[in-house]
Scaffold this motif. Structure first.
Motif, PDB file in Angstrom:
ATOM      1  N   LYS A 129      30.951-100.230  72.676  1.00 21.46           N
ATOM      2  CA  LYS A 129      31.032 -98.815  73.043  1.00 21.46           C
ATOM      3  C   LYS A 129      31.441 -97.926  71.873  1.00 21.46           C
ATOM      4  N   ASP A 130      31.576 -98.508  70.700  1.00 15.33           N
ATOM      5  CA  ASP A 130      32.006 -97.743  69.525  1.00 15.33           C
ATOM      6  C   ASP A 130      30.790 -97.286  68.726  1.00 15.33           C
ATOM      7  N   ASP A 131      30.723 -95.992  68.436  1.00 18.73           N
ATOM      8  CA  ASP A 131      29.637 -95.418  67.646  1.00 18.73           C
ATOM      9  C   ASP A 131      30.215 -94.757  66.405  1.00 18.73           C
ATOM     10  N   ARG A 132      29.441 -94.764  65.333  1.00 18.69           N
ATOM     11  CA  ARG A 132      29.863 -94.057  64.128  1.00 18.69           C
ATOM     12  C   ARG A 132      28.640 -93.708  63.293  1.00 18.69           C
ATOM     13  N   ILE A 133      28.587 -92.462  62.864  1.00 22.32           N
ATOM     14  CA  ILE A 133      27.525 -91.993  61.978  1.00 22.32           C
ATOM     15  C   ILE A 133      28.179 -91.337  60.771  1.00 22.32           C
ATOM     16  N   GLU A 134      27.793 -91.741  59.577  1.00 19.44           N
ATOM     17  CA  GLU A 134      28.338 -91.190  58.339  1.00 19.44           C
ATOM     18  C   GLU A 134      27.206 -90.730  57.434  1.00 19.44           C
ATOM     19  N   PHE A 135      27.421 -89.596  56.768  1.00 19.44           N
ATOM     20  CA  PHE A 135      26.411 -89.061  55.856  1.00 19.44           C
ATOM     21  C   PHE A 135      27.118 -88.463  54.655  1.00 19.44           C
ATOM     22  N   ASP A 136      26.807 -88.976  53.460  1.00 20.31           N
ATOM     23  CA  ASP A 136      27.416 -88.508  52.213  1.00 20.31           C
ATOM     24  C   ASP A 136      26.345 -87.944  51.288  1.00 20.31           C
ATOM     25  N   ILE A 137      26.696 -86.855  50.604  1.00 21.77           N
ATOM     26  CA  ILE A 137      25.822 -86.244  49.611  1.00 21.77           C
ATOM     27  C   ILE A 137      26.624 -86.047  48.322  1.00 21.77           C
ATOM     28  N   LYS A 138      26.056 -86.481  47.201  1.00 16.55           N
ATOM     29  CA  LYS A 138      26.668 -86.273  45.893  1.00 16.55           C
ATOM     30  C   LYS A 138      25.643 -85.633  44.964  1.00 16.55           C
ATOM     31  N   ALA A 139      26.079 -84.623  44.221  1.00 14.35           N
ATOM     32  CA  ALA A 139      25.182 -83.931  43.302  1.00 14.35           C
ATOM     33  C   ALA A 139      25.946 -83.555  42.038  1.00 14.35           C
ATOM     34  N   GLU A 173      30.956 -86.999  59.123  1.00 19.84           N
ATOM     35  CA  GLU A 173      31.218 -88.202  59.904  1.00 19.84           C
ATOM     36  C   GLU A 173      31.277 -87.855  61.387  1.00 19.84           C
ATOM     37  N   VAL A 174      30.584 -88.649  62.171  1.00 22.28           N
ATOM     38  CA  VAL A 174      30.603 -88.488  63.627  1.00 22.28           C
ATOM     39  C   VAL A 174      31.214 -89.759  64.210  1.00 22.28           C
ATOM     40  N   PRO A 175      32.542 -89.765  64.437  1.00 16.25           N
ATOM     41  CA  PRO A 175      33.182 -90.976  64.969  1.00 16.25           C
ATOM     42  C   PRO A 175      33.110 -91.076  66.482  1.00 16.25           C
ATOM     43  N   ILE A 176      32.746 -89.979  67.154  1.00 15.39           N
ATOM     44  CA  ILE A 176      32.747 -89.980  68.615  1.00 15.39           C
ATOM     45  C   ILE A 176      31.429 -89.426  69.137  1.00 15.39           C
ATOM     46  N   LEU A 177      30.731 -90.227  69.936  1.00 16.98           N
ATOM     47  CA  LEU A 177      29.527 -89.807  70.643  1.00 16.98           C
ATOM     48  C   LEU A 177      29.722 -90.171  72.112  1.00 16.98           C
ATOM     49  N   VAL A 178      29.835 -89.165  72.958  1.00 17.76           N
ATOM     50  CA  VAL A 178      30.107 -89.412  74.370  1.00 17.76           C
ATOM     51  C   VAL A 178      28.988 -88.825  75.212  1.00 17.76           C
ATOM     52  N   ASP A 213      37.159 -80.136  61.149  1.00 12.76           N
ATOM     53  CA  ASP A 213      36.653 -80.916  62.267  1.00 12.76           C
ATOM     54  C   ASP A 213      36.133 -79.956  63.314  1.00 12.76           C
ATOM     55  N   GLU A 214      35.107 -80.364  64.029  1.00 13.72           N
ATOM     56  CA  GLU A 214      34.598 -79.530  65.097  1.00 13.72           C
ATOM     57  C   GLU A 214      33.881 -80.407  66.114  1.00 13.72           C
ATOM     58  N   GLU A 215      33.699 -79.846  67.288  1.00 14.41           N
ATOM     59  CA  GLU A 215      32.984 -80.546  68.337  1.00 14.41           C
ATOM     60  C   GLU A 215      31.720 -79.784  68.682  1.00 14.41           C
ATOM     61  N   ALA A 216      30.683 -80.518  69.019  1.00 12.21           N
ATOM     62  CA  ALA A 216      29.415 -79.905  69.392  1.00 12.21           C
ATOM     63  C   ALA A 216      28.890 -80.576  70.647  1.00 12.21           C
ATOM     64  N   GLN A 217      28.118 -79.823  71.396  1.00  5.86           N
ATOM     65  CA  GLN A 217      27.535 -80.330  72.631  1.00  5.86           C
ATOM     66  C   GLN A 217      26.022 -80.371  72.473  1.00  5.86           C
ATOM     67  N   VAL A 218      25.444 -81.561  72.531  1.00  6.68           N
ATOM     68  CA  VAL A 218      23.989 -81.721  72.441  1.00  6.68           C
ATOM     69  C   VAL A 218      23.461 -81.844  73.865  1.00  6.68           C
ATOM     70  N   ASP A 219      23.002 -80.710  74.422  1.00 11.40           N
ATOM     71  CA  ASP A 219      22.490 -80.703  75.783  1.00 11.40           C
ATOM     72  C   ASP A 219      21.093 -80.079  75.796  1.00 11.40           C
ATOM     73  N   LYS A 220      20.601 -79.815  76.968  1.00 10.37           N
ATOM     74  CA  LYS A 220      19.256 -79.255  77.109  1.00 10.37           C
ATOM     75  C   LYS A 220      19.149 -77.912  76.405  1.00 10.37           C
ATOM     76  N   GLU A 221      20.183 -77.091  76.514  1.00 11.60           N
ATOM     77  CA  GLU A 221      20.163 -75.777  75.872  1.00 11.60           C
ATOM     78  C   GLU A 221      20.125 -75.900  74.355  1.00 11.60           C
ATOM     79  N   ALA A 222      20.901 -76.848  73.806  1.00 14.03           N
ATOM     80  CA  ALA A 222      20.922 -77.039  72.351  1.00 14.03           C
ATOM     81  C   ALA A 222      19.562 -77.502  71.841  1.00 14.03           C
ATOM     82  N   VAL A 223      18.915 -78.419  72.570  1.00 18.43           N
ATOM     83  CA  VAL A 223      17.589 -78.888  72.175  1.00 18.43           C
ATOM     84  C   VAL A 223      16.569 -77.754  72.261  1.00 18.43           C
TER      85      VAL A 223
END
Length: 232
Positions: free
Chosen positions: A38-48, A58-63, A88-98
């Motif tokens: 049940k553990d999810d994690r997404i990480e994205f790094d950019i270096k320039a 980093e997205v440590p929580i996907l519910v 840090d912030e929270e976002a809601q991916v729902d029908k309206e967001a799509v």
């Protein structure tokens, strides 16, 4: 008098040299997504700019809440450009967001001449140095698990074929599917992707996008409104 002329000239040459060094550098990115139980994690790094500019997402929580409310995402981000910033912030991916996202895509398509071609050309200059994807799973039934493993192999290599036609794969991807024969459901997967894009081409691509947008009446204005909506 000669000294006063030499100092601005030297400064101009230094600025020009720094600009050329930036253009000669690459934008490196590292993407990692994993799920274990049940553990999810997404990480994205950019270096320039030789590591002077860094961004980490980093997205440590996907519910998944329900079909109506969609997915609740907790995002952690930090950056050095060159001052460190954490938020840090929270976002809601729902029908309206799509729906809003699809609307923004339509606006971008109408505001830019040949946006699809521009996007494909930009992707073709991305170099992928690492692409690993491993999956371990059990469906609770040996026969069903074996059948699903074959289907998953086919899906992964179909996806790799699709990606290889659009970006440059410097090394052969490493795909793993390991069926686990147990009497209960289990699933674990991890995908890692590393690559880079030339900073010089990124700048050229940005200028080309502006040029394409300027060929459409009101195109630049639409892009300005679109970007202001994304920042809001």
């Amino acid at each position: 008098m000669t000294l006063w002329l030499a100092i601005p000239l030297i400064l101009l040459l230094l600025v020009l040299l720094m600009f050329l060094l930036v253009l000669a550098s690459s934008i490196h990115f590292h993407f990692r997504a994993c799920r274990k139980g049940k553990d999810d994690r997404i990480e994205f790094d950019i270096k320039a700019v030789f590591g002077l500019v860094k961004f980490h997402y980093e997205v440590p929580i996907l519910v998944f809440e329900n079909l109506e409310r969609g997915i609740k995402v907790h995002i952690e981000q930090s950056g050095i450009a060159p001052v460190k910033r954490d938020s840090d912030e929270e976002a809601q991916v729902d029908k309206e967001a799509v729906t809003d996202w699809l609307k923004n895509v339509r606006i971008a398509l109408k505001a830019t001449k040949g946006l699809n071609k521009w996007f494909r050309d930009t992707l073709s200059h991305i170099e992928i140095s690492t692409f690993d994807w491993s999956t371990d799973f059990s469906l609770g039934d040996a026969a069903a698990t074996a059948t699903a493993a074959g289907a998953l192999w086919g899906m992964k290599w179909t996806m790799i074929g699709f990606v290889s036609q659009r970006v440059r794969l410097l090394k052969a991807p490493r795909m793993f599917v390991a069926p686990v024969f147990r009497d209960e459901f289990s699933f674990a997967t991890e995908a890692v992707c590393k690559g880079k894009l030339s900073a010089g081409y990124a700048l050229y691509s940005g200028l080309l996008l502006l040029r394409r947008a300027s060929k459409i009446e009101g195109g630049l204005g639409r892009w300005k409104k679109l970007l202001s909506r994304e920042r809001a």
